[in-house]
Design an enzyme around this catalytic site. Structure first.
Site, PDB file in Angstrom:
ATOM      1  N   ALA A  58      85.541  89.563 -63.809  1.00 54.76           N
ATOM      2  CA  ALA A  58      86.764  88.940 -63.296  1.00 54.76           C
ATOM      3  C   ALA A  58      86.712  87.419 -63.469  1.00 54.76           C
ATOM      4  CB  ALA A  58      86.971  89.314 -61.834  1.00 54.76           C
ATOM      5  N   ALA A  61      87.492  86.739 -67.057  1.00 60.18           N
ATOM      6  CA  ALA A  61      88.925  86.958 -67.273  1.00 60.18           C
ATOM      7  C   ALA A  61      89.743  85.798 -66.719  1.00 60.18           C
ATOM      8  CB  ALA A  61      89.354  88.281 -66.639  1.00 60.18           C
ATOM      9  N   GLU A  62      89.466  85.393 -65.486  1.00 62.91           N
ATOM     10  CA  GLU A  62      90.240  84.313 -64.873  1.00 62.91           C
ATOM     11  C   GLU A  62      90.014  82.996 -65.591  1.00 62.91           C
ATOM     12  OE1 GLU A  62      91.576  82.303 -60.712  1.00 62.91           O
ATOM     13  OE2 GLU A  62      90.609  84.266 -60.711  1.00 62.91           O
ATOM     14  N   THR A  63      88.795  82.757 -66.029  1.00 62.51           N
ATOM     15  CA  THR A  63      88.496  81.533 -66.765  1.00 62.51           C
ATOM     16  C   THR A  63      89.319  81.455 -68.038  1.00 62.51           C
ATOM     17  OG1 THR A  63      86.252  81.426 -65.861  1.00 62.51           O
ATOM     18  CG2 THR A  63      86.647  80.279 -67.953  1.00 62.51           C
TER      19      THR A  63
END
Length: 139
Positions: A58, A61-63
């Protein structure tokens, strides 16, 4: 459309002293359509059973989605922040390098929606994530 004029070296240098550096996430490619990055699977990114931690996926992904979103706006007038993220963990992995590719699905005036696909070295899908980003005006 992502701004491809910012060198990868500059983006990677901005990760100094952050979670991104701690997880050894590296940006590897930017095109007008997507941003790609990698993260090692090792004890730093493992959960107690020795598998890639879902939170590390996650974070990757967020990065990628956050940086990608910020590459689509005018940084003098706006910035992007995450509103919501989900992740479906499809397959586990114990070691190696995982690669994430973030692509925009919706590019609105105040929100963006990004899809992030994380794969192993054999190009097998490990995680699929979707992130909603807020586009904020600087004050």
């Amino acid at each position: 459309m992502l701004n491809t004029s910012i060198p990868l070296e500059q983006l990677n240098a901005q990760s100094k002293n952050t979670l991104i550096e701690h997880l050894n996430i590296r940006y590897t490619e930017i095109t007008e359509s997507y941003i790609k990055g990698t993260m090692p699977v090792n004890p730093t990114t493992h959960q107690p059973l020795g598998l890639l931690h879902g939170g590390a996926s996650a974070a990757l992904a967020e990065t990628l989605a956050s940086v990608g979103a910020n590459l689509t706006i005018n940084p003098k007038t706006h910035y992007c922040v995450g509103l919501e993220i989900n992740a479906n963990h499809i397959k586990s992995v114990k070691d190696g390098i995982v690669t994430g590719i973030a692509t925009p699905l919706h590019m609105g005036r105040t929100t963006q929606v990004w899809e992030i696909r994380i794969s192993n070295e054999d190009n097998k899908l490990l995680c699929i994530s979707r992130m909603t980003v807020a586009v904020m005006a600087k004050k």
